[in-house]
Design a protein around this motif. Structure first.
Motif, mmCIF file in Angstrom:
data_model
loop_
_atom_site.group_PDB
_atom_site.id
_atom_site.type_symbol
_atom_site.label_atom_id
_atom_site.label_comp_id
_atom_site.label_asym_id
_atom_site.label_seq_id
_atom_site.Cartn_x
_atom_site.Cartn_y
_atom_site.Cartn_z
ATOM 1 N N PHE A 232 0.846 -1.201 0.000
ATOM 2 C CA PHE A 232 0.000 0.000 0.000
ATOM 3 C C PHE A 232 0.875 1.244 0.000
ATOM 4 C CE2 PHE A 232 -2.993 -3.173 1.522
ATOM 5 C CZ PHE A 232 -4.180 -2.798 0.922
ATOM 6 N N ASN A 233 0.354 2.284 -0.668
ATOM 7 C CA ASN A 233 1.038 3.574 -0.741
ATOM 8 C C ASN A 233 1.104 4.195 0.662
ATOM 9 O OD1 ASN A 233 1.672 6.275 -1.128
ATOM 10 N ND2 ASN A 233 0.445 6.464 -2.975
ATOM 11 N N ILE A 234 2.288 4.582 1.097
ATOM 12 C CA ILE A 234 2.401 5.149 2.451
ATOM 13 C C ILE A 234 1.627 6.462 2.577
ATOM 14 C CG2 ILE A 234 4.574 4.078 3.126
ATOM 15 C CD1 ILE A 234 5.901 6.828 2.417
ATOM 16 N N PHE A 235 1.353 7.142 1.445
ATOM 17 C CA PHE A 235 0.627 8.409 1.517
ATOM 18 C C PHE A 235 -0.892 8.208 1.438
ATOM 19 C CE2 PHE A 235 4.868 9.539 -0.085
ATOM 20 C CZ PHE A 235 5.258 10.315 0.997
ATOM 21 N N ASP A 236 -1.316 6.961 1.297
ATOM 22 C CA ASP A 236 -2.749 6.636 1.378
ATOM 23 C C ASP A 236 -2.821 5.408 2.272
ATOM 24 O OD1 ASP A 236 -5.433 6.353 1.042
ATOM 25 O OD2 ASP A 236 -5.339 5.681 -1.048
ATOM 26 N N SER A 237 -2.480 5.623 3.534
ATOM 27 C CA SER A 237 -2.030 4.517 4.366
ATOM 28 C C SER A 237 -3.168 3.686 4.950
ATOM 29 C CB SER A 237 -1.159 5.062 5.494
ATOM 30 O OG SER A 237 -1.890 6.005 6.216
ATOM 31 N N VAL A 238 -2.744 2.556 5.502
ATOM 32 C CA VAL A 238 -3.628 1.634 6.196
ATOM 33 C C VAL A 238 -3.091 1.512 7.623
ATOM 34 C CG1 VAL A 238 -4.494 -0.732 6.269
ATOM 35 C CG2 VAL A 238 -4.005 0.346 4.048
ATOM 36 N N VAL A 239 -3.963 1.704 8.599
ATOM 37 C CA VAL A 239 -3.566 1.529 9.996
ATOM 38 C C VAL A 239 -4.268 0.281 10.509
ATOM 39 C CG1 VAL A 239 -3.519 2.543 12.307
ATOM 40 C CG2 VAL A 239 -3.356 4.025 10.281
ATOM 41 N N LEU A 240 -3.481 -0.732 10.835
ATOM 42 C CA LEU A 240 -4.055 -2.001 11.281
ATOM 43 C C LEU A 240 -3.635 -2.253 12.721
ATOM 44 C CD1 LEU A 240 -4.258 -5.337 9.372
ATOM 45 C CD2 LEU A 240 -3.169 -5.314 11.598
ATOM 46 N N THR A 241 -4.607 -2.487 13.586
ATOM 47 C CA THR A 241 -4.312 -2.772 14.989
ATOM 48 C C THR A 241 -5.073 -4.011 15.432
ATOM 49 O OG1 THR A 241 -3.912 -0.461 15.530
ATOM 50 C CG2 THR A 241 -4.506 -1.891 17.354
ATOM 51 N N VAL A 242 -4.311 -4.984 15.959
ATOM 52 C CA VAL A 242 -4.951 -6.162 16.546
ATOM 53 C C VAL A 242 -5.328 -5.779 17.965
ATOM 54 C CG1 VAL A 242 -4.667 -8.591 17.158
ATOM 55 C CG2 VAL A 242 -3.544 -7.678 15.111
ATOM 56 N N GLY A 243 -6.598 -5.573 18.171
ATOM 57 C CA GLY A 243 -7.045 -5.107 19.490
ATOM 58 C C GLY A 243 -7.362 -6.249 20.435
ATOM 59 N N MET A 244 -7.518 -7.457 19.876
ATOM 60 C CA MET A 244 -7.839 -8.609 20.707
ATOM 61 C C MET A 244 -7.201 -9.850 20.102
ATOM 62 S SD MET A 244 -11.533 -10.304 21.428
ATOM 63 C CE MET A 244 -11.262 -11.654 20.302
ATOM 64 N N PHE A 245 -6.543 -10.648 20.945
ATOM 65 C CA PHE A 245 -5.976 -11.929 20.496
ATOM 66 C C PHE A 245 -6.197 -12.922 21.624
ATOM 67 C CE2 PHE A 245 -1.802 -14.014 18.729
ATOM 68 C CZ PHE A 245 -2.525 -15.147 18.400
ATOM 69 N N HIS A 246 -7.134 -13.851 21.428
ATOM 70 C CA HIS A 246 -7.464 -14.808 22.473
ATOM 71 C C HIS A 246 -7.203 -16.224 21.979
ATOM 72 C CE1 HIS A 246 -10.613 -12.079 24.663
ATOM 73 N NE2 HIS A 246 -9.362 -11.728 24.899
ATOM 74 N N GLY A 247 -6.626 -17.042 22.864
ATOM 75 C CA GLY A 247 -6.479 -18.448 22.505
ATOM 76 C C GLY A 247 -5.860 -19.203 23.657
ATOM 77 N N GLY A 248 -6.276 -20.434 23.826
ATOM 78 C CA GLY A 248 -5.619 -21.318 24.784
ATOM 79 C C GLY A 248 -6.155 -21.250 26.189
ATOM 80 N N ASN A 252 0.511 -26.171 28.865
ATOM 81 C CA ASN A 252 0.885 -27.467 28.290
ATOM 82 C C ASN A 252 -0.124 -27.994 27.272
ATOM 83 O OD1 ASN A 252 -1.125 -27.916 30.098
ATOM 84 N ND2 ASN A 252 -0.155 -29.713 31.081
ATOM 85 N N ILE A 253 -0.980 -27.100 26.764
ATOM 86 C CA ILE A 253 -1.999 -27.527 25.781
ATOM 87 C C ILE A 253 -1.908 -26.652 24.537
ATOM 88 C CG2 ILE A 253 -4.480 -27.821 25.351
ATOM 89 C CD1 ILE A 253 -4.808 -27.789 28.457
ATOM 90 N N ILE A 254 -1.883 -27.265 23.378
ATOM 91 C CA ILE A 254 -2.094 -26.523 22.133
ATOM 92 C C ILE A 254 -3.600 -26.501 21.895
ATOM 93 C CG2 ILE A 254 -1.793 -26.574 19.614
ATOM 94 C CD1 ILE A 254 0.985 -27.828 20.143
#
Ligand SMILES: [Zn+2]
Length: 410
Positions: A232-248, A252-254
Motif C-alpha cells: 500500500f502507498n504510504i501516503f494513502d495509508s492503512v492503519v491495522l491494529t490487533v485489538g484482541m488476540f485470544h487463545g488457549g 501445556n496444551i495446544i
C-alpha cells in the motif's frame, strides 16, 4: 443576494446559548433521543418549514422552501448530529449533566448551531434560490444514524436534487472561532476484521502432531503489517491494529483455535476496497500454508469521509470571507477518526470540517480532547457557527443560480 449578517447572528446568540445549555444538561445516547428531538421541534415551532420526524430513530428533517426555488430546482443539505456519550461528566459546568451521559463530543453545539442556521435562513428565505434540508441526526457515535436517515429518505426530502452537503464538528482542543478542513480525504474509514484461526489441539510437547493456532496467529500479525508496508502507498495509508488476540487455556496444551479481532483504518474508497479484498486473502492463504483453516469476517462499518475538492475550497473560502484568512486552516493530513456523515458525502458532493471550540482565554492545545469526561466546549461561537452554515447554504444556492443563468451544462 441578501444574506444573513453578523448582526443577525449576534442577536440570536443568547437564545442559542440557552438551548445549548439545556441540551447539555439533558444528554441522550444512541438513536432514541426524545427530549432532544422535542427541543429541536420546539425551537423550529412557528417557522414556515416542512418538518418530518424519523420512524426508526428520533431524527428531525426540516425543509425550508426558498422564495426563488423555481429558478434552480436545487437543494443544499446542512447536517447536525445530536447524540451524547455514556460518560460521567466532570467539566464542572453549572449546566453539567448528572444523568450518566455527557455531551463530550460537542453534539449539543452541532444541534444548536443548526437550529440557528434554520432561523437565519428562514428570515432570508424570500431571496433563497432553492431549498435547504436541515438534517438533525441521532446516533452518530457508533449507531450509523446517518445511514438510517438516508434509508428513511433524507437525501430526497426536498424533492429536488441536492447539489451540496455540509457539516461541522467542534473540537474542545482547537482555537475558538477557527475552522479546519481540507480537500479530498478528511477522515478515516473504519473496518472490522475478525479472524478465527482453526487448528488442531494437542500436547504442548508434541507440536508436530497438532496444528498450533497461536503460533500461526502470532505470525499472521506480522505478515499483515508487512504486507501493508509493501503493497500500500504510504501516503494513502492503512492503519491495522490487533485489538484482541485470544487463545488457549494452559501452558501445556495446544488449543483448537485462536481469535483475532482487528481494526483497520483507511483514508480513500480505493484503499478501503483493496483492504477488504486483500487482507482476508493474505490471512487465509498464509494460514493455509501452515496447514490451518480460517473463519474470516471483514466489514467496513463506515466509509472514509472524502470532501469534494471544489466544495472543500468553497467551504474554506466562505469561512474566510466571513471571518478572515487568519482563522482558516487547510490541514495537511486527514484525521484518523471516523464519521458517519461520510455516508452523505458518498452520495452528494460536499465538505465537512472542524470548528475550534476551546473555552475562551485558555491554551487550546492543552485542553482535554472530545470524548474526555473533562472536555469543555465554549458556546460563544454559536452565532458564528450558525452564520457560517447559513452562508454555506445560501451562497451555494446562489452559485447554482449563476450556473443555470449561464445556460444548461453540457
Ligand atoms: Zn462527534
Amino acid at each position: 443576494m441578501t444574506l444573513p449578517s453578523a448582526a443577525d447572528a449576534s442577536a440570536l446568540l443568547p437564545q442559542l446559548q440557552k438551548i445549548r445549555r439545556s441540551l447539555h444538561r439533558n444528554p441522550e445516547v444512541g438513536l432514541d433521543l426524545p427530549l432532544t428531538q422535542r427541543t429541536v421541534l420546539d425551537a423550529l415551532d412557528g417557522l414556515d418549514l416542512d418538518v418530518t420526524t424519523g420512524e426508526r430513530l428520533s431524527s428531525v428533517v426540516a425543509v425550508l422552501r426558498g422564495g426563488r426555488r423555481e429558478e434552480t430546482h436545487a437543494a443544499v443539505l446542512l447536517r447536525g448530529d445530536m447524540d451524547a456519550l455514556p460518560i460521567i461528566e466532570e467539566t464542572g459546568f453549572d449546566f453539567a449533566s448528572d444523568n450518566g451521559a455527557m455531551h463530550a463530543c460537542g453534539h449539543d453545539l452541532h444541534t444548536t448551531g443548526l437550529i440557528g442556521a434554520v432561523h437565519l435562513l428562514h428570515a432570508h428565505r424570500a431571496d433563497l434560490p432553492g431549498d435547504v434540508v436541515f438534517m438533525f441526526q441521532p446516533g452518530e457515535e457508533g449507531f450509523d444514524g446517518a445511514g438510517k436517515m438516508i434509508d428513511e429518505g433524507v437525501l430526497e426530502a426536498a424533492g429536488v436534487p441536492l447539489v451540496g452537503a455540509y457539516g461541522v464538528h467542534v473540537s474542545a482542543d482547537q482555537e475558538p472561532g477557527h475552522a479546519y478542513s481540507r480537500p479530498g480525504s478528511y477522515m478515516a474509514a473504519f473496518s472490522r476484521f475478525d479472524v478465527t484461526v482453526l487448528g488442531r489441539g494437542g500436547h504442548a510437547a508434541r507440536p508436530e502432531n497438532a496444528l498450533d493456532p497461536i503460533e500461526a496467529g502470532a505470525a499472521l500479525i506480522g505478515q499483515l503489517q508487512e504486507y501493508i508496508t509493501r503493497r500500500f502507498n504510504i501516503f494513502d495509508s492503512v492503519v491495522l491494529t490487533v485489538g484482541m488476540f485470544h487463545g488457549g487455556t494452559a501452558a501445556n496444551i495446544i488449543p483448537e483455535s485462536a481469535e483475532l479481532s482487528i481494526s483497520v483504518r483507511t483514508f480513500s474508497p480505493e484503499t478501503t476496497a483493496r483492504a477488504e479484498e486483500e487482507l482476508p486473502r493474505v490471512a487465509r492463504e498464509f494460514l493455509a500454508a501452515h496447514g490451518l483453516g480460517a473463519r474470516i469476517a471483514f466489514e467496513t462499518l463506515l466509509p472514509a469521509t472524502v470532501n469534494d475538492d471544489a466544495e472543500a475550497q468553497f467551504f474554506l473560502q466562505t469561512f474566510e470571507d466571513l471571518f478572515g484568512a487568519d482563522r482558516v486552516h487547510t490541514v495537511a493530513h486527514p484525521r484518523a477518526g471516523s464519521e458517519d456523515f461520510s455516508r452523505v458525502l458518498r452520495r452528494v458532493p460536499g465538505s465537512y470540517g472542524h470548528l475550534g471550540a476551546a473555552m475562551p482565554g485558555v491554551d487550546a492545545a492543552a485542553q482535554e480532547v472530545n470524548h474526555s469526561p473533562r472536555a469543555r466546549h465554549g458556546d460563544d461561537g454559536l452565532g458564528e457557527q450558525a452564520l457560517f452554515l447559513a452562508h454555506l447554504a445560501a451562497r451555494r444556492l446562489h452559485r447554482e443560480l449563476d450556473r443555470s443563468a449561464a445556460g444548461p451544462r453540457s
